[in-house]
Design an enzyme around this catalytic site. Structure first.
Site, PDB file in Angstrom:
ATOM      1  N   TYR A 199       0.893  -1.491  -0.329  1.00 23.05           N
ATOM      2  CA  TYR A 199      -0.023   0.141  -0.092  1.00 23.05           C
ATOM      3  C   TYR A 199       0.872   0.761  -0.111  1.00 23.05           C
ATOM      4  O   TYR A 199       0.458   2.024  -0.548  1.00 23.05           O
ATOM      5  CB  TYR A 199      -0.768   0.015   1.036  1.00 23.05           C
ATOM      6  CG  TYR A 199      -1.986   0.772   1.153  1.00 23.05           C
ATOM      7  CD1 TYR A 199      -3.154   1.231   1.103  1.00 23.05           C
ATOM      8  CD2 TYR A 199      -1.692   2.208   2.506  1.00 23.05           C
ATOM      9  CE1 TYR A 199      -3.933   1.982   0.360  1.00 23.05           C
ATOM     10  CE2 TYR A 199      -2.273   2.951   2.497  1.00 23.05           C
ATOM     11  CZ  TYR A 199      -3.900   3.383   1.641  1.00 23.05           C
ATOM     12  OH  TYR A 199      -4.324   4.055   1.811  1.00 23.05           O
ATOM     13  N   LYS A 212       1.427   3.730  -2.538  1.00 25.41           N
ATOM     14  CA  LYS A 212       1.128   5.814  -2.346  1.00 25.41           C
ATOM     15  C   LYS A 212       2.115   6.880  -2.077  1.00 25.41           C
ATOM     16  O   LYS A 212       1.873   7.660  -3.208  1.00 25.41           O
ATOM     17  CB  LYS A 212       0.240   5.762  -1.008  1.00 25.41           C
ATOM     18  CG  LYS A 212      -0.945   5.121  -0.920  1.00 25.41           C
ATOM     19  CD  LYS A 212      -2.373   5.281  -1.618  1.00 25.41           C
ATOM     20  CE  LYS A 212      -3.562   5.035  -1.236  1.00 25.41           C
ATOM     21  NZ  LYS A 212      -5.008   5.786  -2.531  1.00 25.41           N
TER      22      LYS A 212
HETATM   23  P1  NAP Z   1     -13.250   2.532   1.005  1.00 27.10           P
HETATM   24  O1  NAP Z   1     -13.971   2.979   2.551  1.00 27.10           O
HETATM   25  O2  NAP Z   1     -12.913   0.893   1.686  1.00 27.10           O
HETATM   26  O3  NAP Z   1     -13.785   3.050   0.242  1.00 27.10           O
HETATM   27  C1  NAP Z   1     -12.564   2.872  -0.982  1.00 27.10           C
HETATM   28  C2  NAP Z   1     -13.684   2.680  -2.320  1.00 27.10           C
HETATM   29  O4  NAP Z   1     -12.469   1.715  -3.860  1.00 27.10           O
HETATM   30  C3  NAP Z   1     -15.001   2.378  -2.420  1.00 27.10           C
HETATM   31  O5  NAP Z   1     -16.009   2.997  -3.019  1.00 27.10           O
HETATM   32  C4  NAP Z   1     -14.333   0.287  -3.595  1.00 27.10           C
HETATM   33  O6  NAP Z   1     -16.077   0.400  -4.973  1.00 27.10           O
HETATM   34  C5  NAP Z   1     -13.312   1.502  -4.510  1.00 27.10           C
HETATM   35  N1  NAP Z   1     -12.733   0.555  -5.303  1.00 27.10           N
HETATM   36  C6  NAP Z   1     -11.569  -0.497  -5.084  1.00 27.10           C
HETATM   37  N2  NAP Z   1     -11.484  -1.368  -5.727  1.00 27.10           N
HETATM   38  C7  NAP Z   1     -11.650  -0.627  -6.477  1.00 27.10           C
HETATM   39  C8  NAP Z   1     -11.509  -0.772  -8.591  1.00 27.10           C
HETATM   40  N3  NAP Z   1     -10.922  -2.209  -8.554  1.00 27.10           N
HETATM   41  N4  NAP Z   1     -12.315   0.055  -8.751  1.00 27.10           N
HETATM   42  C9  NAP Z   1     -13.114   0.663  -8.613  1.00 27.10           C
HETATM   43  N5  NAP Z   1     -13.402   0.562  -7.567  1.00 27.10           N
HETATM   44  C10 NAP Z   1     -12.734   0.328  -6.360  1.00 27.10           C
HETATM   45  O7  NAP Z   1     -11.809   3.313   0.726  1.00 27.10           O
HETATM   46  P2  NAP Z   1     -11.574   5.011   1.863  1.00 27.10           P
HETATM   47  O8  NAP Z   1     -11.112   5.336   3.368  1.00 27.10           O
HETATM   48  O9  NAP Z   1     -12.871   6.333   1.591  1.00 27.10           O
HETATM   49  O10 NAP Z   1     -10.623   5.320   0.622  1.00 27.10           O
HETATM   50  C11 NAP Z   1     -10.836   6.482  -0.104  1.00 27.10           C
HETATM   51  C12 NAP Z   1      -8.867   6.549  -0.812  1.00 27.10           C
HETATM   52  O11 NAP Z   1      -8.703   7.321  -0.292  1.00 27.10           O
HETATM   53  C13 NAP Z   1      -8.636   5.223  -1.182  1.00 27.10           C
HETATM   54  O12 NAP Z   1      -7.216   5.718  -1.793  1.00 27.10           O
HETATM   55  C14 NAP Z   1      -6.933   4.904  -0.193  1.00 27.10           C
HETATM   56  O13 NAP Z   1      -6.240   4.688   0.080  1.00 27.10           O
HETATM   57  C15 NAP Z   1      -7.411   6.812   0.612  1.00 27.10           C
HETATM   58  N6  NAP Z   1      -6.906   6.258   2.335  1.00 27.10           N
HETATM   59  C16 NAP Z   1      -7.576   6.599   2.901  1.00 27.10           C
HETATM   60  C17 NAP Z   1      -7.357   7.042   4.352  1.00 27.10           C
HETATM   61  C18 NAP Z   1      -7.828   6.256   5.409  1.00 27.10           C
HETATM   62  O14 NAP Z   1      -7.472   6.175   6.635  1.00 27.10           O
HETATM   63  N7  NAP Z   1      -9.196   5.842   5.386  1.00 27.10           N
HETATM   64  C19 NAP Z   1      -6.041   7.296   4.138  1.00 27.10           C
HETATM   65  C20 NAP Z   1      -5.656   7.428   3.793  1.00 27.10           C
HETATM   66  C21 NAP Z   1      -5.775   7.083   2.154  1.00 27.10           C
HETATM   67  P3  NAP Z   1     -16.658  -0.434  -4.121  1.00 27.10           P
HETATM   68  O15 NAP Z   1     -17.546   0.752  -3.108  1.00 27.10           O
HETATM   69  O16 NAP Z   1     -17.955  -0.846  -5.082  1.00 27.10           O
HETATM   70  O17 NAP Z   1     -16.211  -1.692  -3.397  1.00 27.10           O
END
Ligand code: NAP
Length: 246
Positions: free
Chosen positions: A154, A158
């Protein structure tokens, strides 16, 4: 009446992506999103965007598959004629210490998080070039800057997004297309809900602001980076992390 602007947010049926898409919707944009899960309630999402005054296009498409990416972009152009802002949000984790990490879990995370960002950006940029205008915002992470035990796949994906963003910012600046990344810290979504309460307490203790962030707090900055308010900012990575990395 002035033509509405269009935002494409990848993986935006829930979590941070959904908060970003709703933020743009309530600020007068039409919205394109994609998803992969069969559990997605497309009708309910359409209704939520409609309530914010936005027309939406919601397509099942995996960001790591080039044909599916090209199809969603084609549909977006057919429906709205352009994409003004692209938000590369779709992402997954497959955490494990290096010595026990399976090759397939390394590949999957790179394919979706990093290659997906490349595929979607490559498909969208020609339309931005035609308009001589565009803004691209990609979701990196604090661990892409600092590294994190148990997340070598991951963190690499990133960190890759940061290099990708800076490179395309240099390539596209003369065409009036800006590219920036945000690096969220620990944000309260499904992605972090799998962590135990003990882990969450330990993480919060290391955050100067002593709490997790919200999806809304990420959406606010992503909206700023897509707006004219940030018109002289490109190639940057903005940490949104309650002071974790400074
Ligand atoms: P999340 O709640 O797990 O949601 C992930 C989203 O990505 C979901 O809508 C999922 O779609 C979609 N997804 C996964 N695989 C995919 C694919 N192959 N094609 C299209 N869509 C796909 O995650 P989040 O926390 O909202 O994270 C969003 C972004 O922020 C990510 O890039 C993550 O790495 C980044 N981020 C998050 C955090 C954190 O603490 N949460 C911190 C730093 C960065 P489905 O709904 O259809 O499954």
């Amino acid at each position: 009446m002035e033509e509405k602007q269009v935002v494409f947010v990848t993986g935006a049926a829930r979590g941070i992506g959904k908060a970003i898409a709703l933020k743009y919707a309530e600020n007068g944009y039409n919205v394109v999103i994609n998803y992969v899960s069969d559990k997605t309630d497309v009708k309910a999402l359409e209704k939520e965007f409609k309530e914010k005054g936005a027309e939406s296009l919601i397509v099942k498409a995996d960001v790591s598959k080039s044909e599916e990416v090209e199809e969603v972009v084609k549909k977006a152009i057919e429906k709205f004629g352009k994409i003004d802002v692209l938000v590369n949000n779709a992402g997954i984790t497959r955490d494990m210490l290096l010595m026990r990490m399976k090759e397939e879990d390394f590949d999957k995370v790179i394919e979706i998080n990093l290659k997906g960002t490349f595929l979607v950006t490559k498909a969208v940029v020609p339309y931005m070039m035609k308009k001589r205008n565009g803004r691209i915002i990609s979701l990196s992470s604090v661990v892409g800057v600092t590294g994190n035990a148990g997340q070598c796949n991951y963190s690499a994906s990133k960190a890759g997004i940061i290099g990708f963003t800076k490179s395309i910012a240099k390539e596209l600046a003369s065409r009036n297309i800006r590219a920036n990344a945000v690096a969220p810290g620990f944000i309260d979504t499904d992605m972090t809900s799998v962590l135990s309460d003990e882990v969450k307490t330990n993480i919060n203790a290391q955050i100067p602001m002593k709490r997790m962030g919200t999806a809304q707090e990420i959406a606010n900055v992503v909206y700023f980076l897509g707006s004219e308010e940030s018109s002289y900012i490109t190639g940057q990575v903005i940490n949104i992390d309650g002071g974790m990395v400074m």
